[in-house]
Write a protein that holds these residues in place. Structure first.
Motif, PDB file in Angstrom:
ATOM      1  N   ALA A  32     -32.187  -8.817  -5.732  1.00 20.79           N
ATOM      2  CA  ALA A  32     -31.946  -7.918  -4.599  1.00 20.79           C
ATOM      3  C   ALA A  32     -30.558  -7.299  -4.744  1.00 20.79           C
ATOM      4  N   LEU A  33     -30.382  -6.509  -5.807  1.00 19.92           N
ATOM      5  CA  LEU A  33     -29.065  -5.943  -6.067  1.00 19.92           C
ATOM      6  C   LEU A  33     -29.189  -4.698  -6.930  1.00 19.92           C
ATOM      7  N   SER A  34     -28.115  -3.925  -6.969  1.00 17.36           N
ATOM      8  CA  SER A  34     -27.989  -2.814  -7.914  1.00 17.36           C
ATOM      9  C   SER A  34     -26.634  -2.942  -8.578  1.00 17.36           C
ATOM     10  N   VAL A  35     -26.557  -2.471  -9.819  1.00 18.53           N
ATOM     11  CA  VAL A  35     -25.367  -2.671 -10.642  1.00 18.53           C
ATOM     12  C   VAL A  35     -24.984  -1.355 -11.305  1.00 18.53           C
ATOM     13  N   VAL A  36     -23.691  -1.052 -11.304  1.00 23.22           N
ATOM     14  CA  VAL A  36     -23.182   0.087 -12.066  1.00 23.22           C
ATOM     15  C   VAL A  36     -21.996  -0.388 -12.886  1.00 23.22           C
ATOM     16  N   SER A  37     -21.997  -0.030 -14.172  1.00 19.99           N
ATOM     17  CA  SER A  37     -20.885  -0.354 -15.061  1.00 19.99           C
ATOM     18  C   SER A  37     -20.009   0.877 -15.218  1.00 19.99           C
ATOM     19  N   GLU A  52     -27.221   1.421 -15.039  1.00 20.78           N
ATOM     20  CA  GLU A  52     -26.442   2.573 -14.589  1.00 20.78           C
ATOM     21  C   GLU A  52     -25.017   2.493 -15.126  1.00 20.78           C
ATOM     22  N   VAL A  53     -24.515   3.626 -15.651  1.00 21.48           N
ATOM     23  CA  VAL A  53     -23.183   3.678 -16.238  1.00 21.48           C
ATOM     24  C   VAL A  53     -22.455   4.919 -15.746  1.00 21.48           C
ATOM     25  N   ARG A  54     -21.192   4.757 -15.404  1.00 20.20           N
ATOM     26  CA  ARG A  54     -20.305   5.897 -15.143  1.00 20.20           C
ATOM     27  C   ARG A  54     -19.153   5.830 -16.135  1.00 20.20           C
ATOM     28  N   ILE A  55     -18.675   6.996 -16.582  1.00 14.99           N
ATOM     29  CA  ILE A  55     -17.601   7.049 -17.565  1.00 14.99           C
ATOM     30  C   ILE A  55     -16.477   7.915 -17.022  1.00 14.99           C
ATOM     31  N   GLY A  56     -15.241   7.382 -17.113  1.00 16.99           N
ATOM     32  CA  GLY A  56     -14.076   8.113 -16.654  1.00 16.99           C
ATOM     33  C   GLY A  56     -13.297   7.334 -15.610  1.00 16.99           C
ATOM     34  N   GLY A  57     -12.065   7.767 -15.369  1.00 17.43           N
ATOM     35  CA  GLY A  57     -11.209   7.101 -14.402  1.00 17.43           C
ATOM     36  C   GLY A  57     -11.619   7.395 -12.970  1.00 17.43           C
ATOM     37  N   PHE A  58     -10.976   6.676 -12.051  1.00 16.85           N
ATOM     38  CA  PHE A  58     -11.257   6.856 -10.628  1.00 16.85           C
ATOM     39  C   PHE A  58     -10.208   7.716  -9.931  1.00 16.85           C
ATOM     40  N   GLY A  59      -9.040   7.877 -10.560  1.00 14.12           N
ATOM     41  CA  GLY A  59      -7.959   8.594  -9.896  1.00 14.12           C
ATOM     42  C   GLY A  59      -7.055   7.665  -9.123  1.00 14.12           C
ATOM     43  N   GLY A  60      -6.708   6.535  -9.739  1.00 14.48           N
ATOM     44  CA  GLY A  60      -5.787   5.603  -9.100  1.00 14.48           C
ATOM     45  C   GLY A  60      -6.438   4.782  -8.008  1.00 14.48           C
ATOM     46  N   VAL A  61      -5.591   4.098  -7.236  1.00 11.32           N
ATOM     47  CA  VAL A  61      -6.082   3.220  -6.182  1.00 11.32           C
ATOM     48  C   VAL A  61      -6.857   4.007  -5.131  1.00 11.32           C
ATOM     49  N   LEU A  68     -15.480   2.945  -3.804  1.00 10.68           N
ATOM     50  CA  LEU A  68     -16.051   1.720  -3.239  1.00 10.68           C
ATOM     51  C   LEU A  68     -16.709   2.000  -1.891  1.00 10.68           C
ATOM     52  N   ARG A  69     -16.059   2.811  -1.084  1.00 17.44           N
ATOM     53  CA  ARG A  69     -16.611   3.128   0.236  1.00 17.44           C
ATOM     54  C   ARG A  69     -17.795   4.081   0.119  1.00 17.44           C
ATOM     55  N   GLY A  70     -17.656   5.099  -0.720  1.00 16.92           N
ATOM     56  CA  GLY A  70     -18.723   6.089  -0.845  1.00 16.92           C
ATOM     57  C   GLY A  70     -19.988   5.528  -1.445  1.00 16.92           C
ATOM     58  N   GLU A  71     -19.847   4.555  -2.357  1.00 21.77           N
ATOM     59  CA  GLU A  71     -21.007   3.951  -3.020  1.00 21.77           C
ATOM     60  C   GLU A  71     -21.460   2.667  -2.341  1.00 21.77           C
ATOM     61  N   ALA A  72     -20.823   2.304  -1.235  1.00 15.87           N
ATOM     62  CA  ALA A  72     -21.161   1.076  -0.503  1.00 15.87           C
ATOM     63  C   ALA A  72     -21.159  -0.141  -1.423  1.00 15.87           C
ATOM     64  N   ALA A  94      -7.270  -1.896  -4.525  1.00 12.99           N
ATOM     65  CA  ALA A  94      -8.370  -1.219  -3.845  1.00 12.99           C
ATOM     66  C   ALA A  94      -9.275  -2.216  -3.126  1.00 12.99           C
ATOM     67  N   CYS A  95      -9.529  -3.349  -3.759  1.00 12.30           N
ATOM     68  CA  CYS A  95     -10.383  -4.354  -3.118  1.00 12.30           C
ATOM     69  C   CYS A  95      -9.686  -4.985  -1.918  1.00 12.30           C
ATOM     70  N   ALA A  96      -8.376  -5.156  -2.002  1.00  4.82           N
ATOM     71  CA  ALA A  96      -7.638  -5.680  -0.858  1.00  4.82           C
ATOM     72  C   ALA A  96      -7.703  -4.706   0.317  1.00  4.82           C
ATOM     73  N   GLU A  97      -7.622  -3.405   0.025  1.00  3.16           N
ATOM     74  CA  GLU A  97      -7.646  -2.402   1.091  1.00  3.16           C
ATOM     75  C   GLU A  97      -9.021  -2.282   1.736  1.00  3.16           C
ATOM     76  N   THR A  98     -10.074  -2.428   0.936  1.00  2.00           N
ATOM     77  CA  THR A  98     -11.431  -2.242   1.458  1.00  2.00           C
ATOM     78  C   THR A  98     -12.097  -3.542   1.899  1.00  2.00           C
ATOM     79  N   GLY A  99     -11.530  -4.673   1.514  1.00  2.00           N
ATOM     80  CA  GLY A  99     -12.158  -5.948   1.829  1.00  2.00           C
ATOM     81  C   GLY A  99     -13.320  -6.304   0.930  1.00  2.00           C
ATOM     82  N   VAL A 100     -13.480  -5.583  -0.184  1.00  2.00           N
ATOM     83  CA  VAL A 100     -14.553  -5.882  -1.139  1.00  2.00           C
ATOM     84  C   VAL A 100     -14.115  -7.041  -2.030  1.00  2.00           C
ATOM     85  N   PRO A 101     -14.921  -8.086  -2.158  1.00  2.00           N
ATOM     86  CA  PRO A 101     -14.540  -9.223  -2.998  1.00  2.00           C
ATOM     87  C   PRO A 101     -14.385  -8.808  -4.464  1.00  2.00           C
TER      88      PRO A 101
END
Length: 248
Positions: A32-37, A52-61, A68-72, A94-101
């Motif tokens: 019961a999950l989805s994964v993106v690398s 699923e794969v994405r390539i490229g940077g995120f643009g910093g924190v 993280l928020r947009g992709e839930a 980023a994880c500290a700011e969003t609360g994502v483990p």
């Protein structure tokens, strides 16, 4: 669960494989999950993980927070290279700011064996400082983007990387393009062919590139070993993809 794997390593690929929804099997995770690398895109032809794969940077924190928020995203596993300190720091912030483990997946570093002649240093700059006292023909395996620290040394360098090196580079240099895993016989032959008398490497750990250390030990070649950067405090760390799955 929506899991983001910060990858680009063999461990990241192995973790993505374990998490693929191909039906229950030993060591696999709940389906019961989805994964993106996510891969940084610094290698021209990377080995892509399954799924699923994405390539490229995120643009910093800030960019990672927005992703993280947009992709839930519900969980992040940092399976980047042990020396990708910038990405690891951004993930922690980023994880500290969003609360994502966040879990950090780091294979153990290498351990010196009897007969090894290791010189541990804290940085590439320190490696460049000690090199002239150890040898004149250097096998440099720190990666194509880390040659600037050695560019002014009057030594001969054999540089191995997946893609061509980025300037500035040492004046006396031969570049070879290759991707591990490597064999002890192959590494021994390479050191002998080029009369290498000192090896420089990062403490990446893992089996894919460890053969050069065995070859250096057998030939009595000293090794300059660059220590890993420190990890962010308070973040859980696991050593294997299986441990990461168990934690998830």
């Amino acid at each position: 669960m929506r899991i983001l794997i910060l990858g680009g390593t063999s461990d990241g690929r192995a973790l993505a494989e374990l998490l693929q929804p191909a039906g229950p099997r030993p060591g696999s995770a709940d389906r019961a999950l989805s994964v993106v690398s996510s891969l940084a895109g610094r290698v021209r032809s990377p080995r892509l993980p399954p799924g699923e794969v994405r390539i490229g940077g995120f643009g910093g924190v800030a960019g990672l927070v927005a992703y993280l928020r947009g992709e839930a995203v519900t969980h992040v596993v940092d399976a980047t290279h042990p020396f990708a300190a910038g990405m690891t720091a951004n993930a922690a912030a980023a994880c500290a700011e969003t609360g994502v483990p966040l879990t950090i997946l780091r294979r153990p570093g290498w351990t010196a064996q009897p007969g090894d002649r290791w010189h541990r240093v804290a940085s590439l700059a320190e490696a460049a400082e000690v090199l002239p006292g150890l040898g004149e023909r250097v096998f440099l395996t720190t990666g194509r983007q880390d040659l600037a620290a050695f560019a002014e040394l009057d030594l001969w360098f054999l540089v191995r990387s997946v893609d061509p090196p980025d300037p500035p580079v040492p004046r006396r240099m031969r570049s070879i393009l290759a991707r591990g895993p490597f064999t002890v016989d192959g590494e021994t032959a390479l050191l002998r062919e080029h009369a290498v008398d000192v090896l420089v490497t990062k403490d990446s750990g893992g089996a894919d590139t460890a053969a050069k250390l065995t070859a250096a030990r057998a030939l009595g070649v000293p090794v300059v070993m660059v220590d890993r950067p420190a990890l962010p405090p308070g973040v859980p760390v696991v050593a294997t993809p299986e441990e990461a799955v168990a934690g998830l």
